[in-house]
Write a protein that holds these residues in place. Structure first.
Motif, mmCIF file in Angstrom:
data_model
loop_
_atom_site.group_PDB
_atom_site.id
_atom_site.type_symbol
_atom_site.label_atom_id
_atom_site.label_comp_id
_atom_site.label_asym_id
_atom_site.label_seq_id
_atom_site.Cartn_x
_atom_site.Cartn_y
_atom_site.Cartn_z
ATOM 1 N N ARG A 25 0.856 -1.193 0.000
ATOM 2 C CA ARG A 25 0.000 0.000 0.000
ATOM 3 C C ARG A 25 0.890 1.239 0.000
ATOM 4 N NH1 ARG A 25 -3.465 3.432 3.481
ATOM 5 N NH2 ARG A 25 -2.293 2.887 5.350
ATOM 6 N N GLN A 33 -0.133 6.639 -6.364
ATOM 7 C CA GLN A 33 -0.323 5.320 -6.964
ATOM 8 C C GLN A 33 -1.760 4.841 -6.781
ATOM 9 O OE1 GLN A 33 2.081 3.808 -8.823
ATOM 10 N NE2 GLN A 33 0.430 2.428 -9.436
ATOM 11 N N ARG A 68 -3.430 6.156 -9.724
ATOM 12 C CA ARG A 68 -2.995 5.435 -10.924
ATOM 13 C C ARG A 68 -3.668 4.075 -11.016
ATOM 14 N NH1 ARG A 68 2.378 6.699 -9.125
ATOM 15 N NH2 ARG A 68 3.255 8.557 -10.129
ATOM 16 N N ASP A 69 -3.743 3.381 -9.878
ATOM 17 C CA ASP A 69 -4.362 2.047 -9.872
ATOM 18 C C ASP A 69 -5.824 2.135 -10.304
ATOM 19 O OD1 ASP A 69 -1.980 0.978 -9.018
ATOM 20 O OD2 ASP A 69 -2.575 0.829 -6.911
ATOM 21 N N TYR A 70 -6.529 3.158 -9.827
ATOM 22 C CA TYR A 70 -7.917 3.335 -10.241
ATOM 23 C C TYR A 70 -8.004 3.627 -11.738
ATOM 24 C CZ TYR A 70 -12.289 5.706 -11.214
ATOM 25 O OH TYR A 70 -13.469 6.091 -11.789
ATOM 26 N N GLU A 115 -6.074 2.771 -14.083
ATOM 27 C CA GLU A 115 -5.734 1.601 -14.898
ATOM 28 C C GLU A 115 -6.946 0.697 -15.111
ATOM 29 O OE1 GLU A 115 -3.172 1.165 -16.595
ATOM 30 O OE2 GLU A 115 -1.298 1.634 -15.568
ATOM 31 N N THR A 116 -7.982 0.847 -14.291
ATOM 32 C CA THR A 116 -9.175 -0.004 -14.442
ATOM 33 C C THR A 116 -10.165 0.559 -15.460
ATOM 34 O OG1 THR A 116 -10.508 1.106 -12.725
ATOM 35 C CG2 THR A 116 -8.960 -0.603 -11.996
#
Length: 307
Positions: free
Chosen positions: A257, A262, A265-267, A269-270
């Motif tokens: 975590r 990030q 960014r992770d969101y 990427e979806t």
């Protein structure tokens, strides 16, 4: 207040970056020992804008600019004996009188600094295999052309921190360069100095942060020259310039975590977004979660709540 764009009528705007707005101001009375008191001053204001994949997103992150400014102040002061910074003050009461009418916009998120000649490079230090370094290692067994032992796993601590400088691109992505290329750009002596200073700051900061539950996986420094003296500029070990991980959740082989963007960014990427402007809107829970991560990083590193 949430601040997405700074407007200071009558004050000369020098530049608007992805996050910071920079203004030219009159000479200040503040002094930093060893630096020329007649040097030009700039006012750097950290907004709540957030960029991801080199695109400024439409939704600001509450408190982000205040975290960036106040955490930079913390680190600049902590390492002032190792390398001087461009910081003069973050206290609006010490700003030039012409800025007094903008107190509400500036308080807590602005820094009066010396104007330097920025070096045309970014000084990246990597302590762990993450991000683009992990992707490159999987393909080539190296990071920025530096060969590493076989069999390392994602998020694993490197045998020793790597100094991996890059050029500063005005548009698009920065390009990694070797130490030899760095020295050709800025000179041999200065190139070695910025390498050594970068590695020393990182090593000391990483040890300090680890004792407070944060792993500094990697970070970026920028430097400038003032009367031929090396000066630390821009920002210092913030969630925007660094990859911060929660030490309690750290596991080799999986991404921990993080306390930086990030999470955003992770969101993104979806979504299937092509990473070109305009950026997508963020849902309220992502905005709130990101804001809390920034504040928590500040709280852990400084030992106090953001005020």
């Amino acid at each position: 207040m949430i601040l997405k764009r700074v407007e200071l009528p009558g004050i000369t705007l020098v530049a608007r970056g992805k996050v910071r707005d920079i203004f030219q101001v009159s000479m200040a009375t503040a002094r930093t020992p060893g630096l020329d008191g007649e040097t030009e001053r700039l006012l750097i204001v950290a907004t709540d804008r957030l960029s991801a994949f080199d695109v400024v997103l439409p939704d600001p992150i509450p408190d982000k600019g205040r975290v960036l400014t106040q955490l930079s102040k913390f680190w600049f002061e902590r390492f002032s004996g190792l390398v001087p910074s461009h910081m003069i003050t973050t206290d609006v009461d010490e700003f030039p009188a012409e800025l007094g009418r903008f107190r509400e916009q500036l308080a807590g998120r602005s820094m009066l600094v010396y104007r330097t000649r920025p070096l045309p490079v970014e000084c990246v230090v990597r302590g762990y295999l993450a991000g683009s370094g992990w992707k490159e290692y999987q393909k080539t067994g190296a990071v920025c052309g530096i060969k590493l032992p076989a069999g390392l796993r994602q998020a694993e601590q490197l045998p020793e921190p790597l100094f991996t400088p890059s050029t500063k691109a005005q548009t698009g992505h920065d390009e990694n360069i070797t130490q030899a290329e760095l020295e050709r750009i800025v000179g041999t002596s200065l190139g070695r100095q910025v390498r050594d200073v970068s590695l020393e700051i990182y090593s000391q900061a990483a040890e300090y942060a680890r004792n407070r539950g944060i792993i500094v996986a990697d970070t970026k420094f920028e430097f400038g020259l003032l009367d031929d003296r090396l000066i630390w500029i821009d920002e210092a070990l913030t969630p925007d310039s660094s990859r911060f991980w929660d030490e309690s959740e750290y596991r080799v082989g999986e991404p921990p975590r993080s306390f930086d963007k990030q999470f955003v960014r992770d969101y993104l990427e979806t979504l299937g977004w092509d990473k070109s402007p305009p950026g997508p809107r963020l849902p309220p829970e992502v905005i709130a979660g990101t804001s809390e991560r920034y504040r928590e990083a500040y709280r852990r590193l400084t030992g106090i709540d953001l005020c």
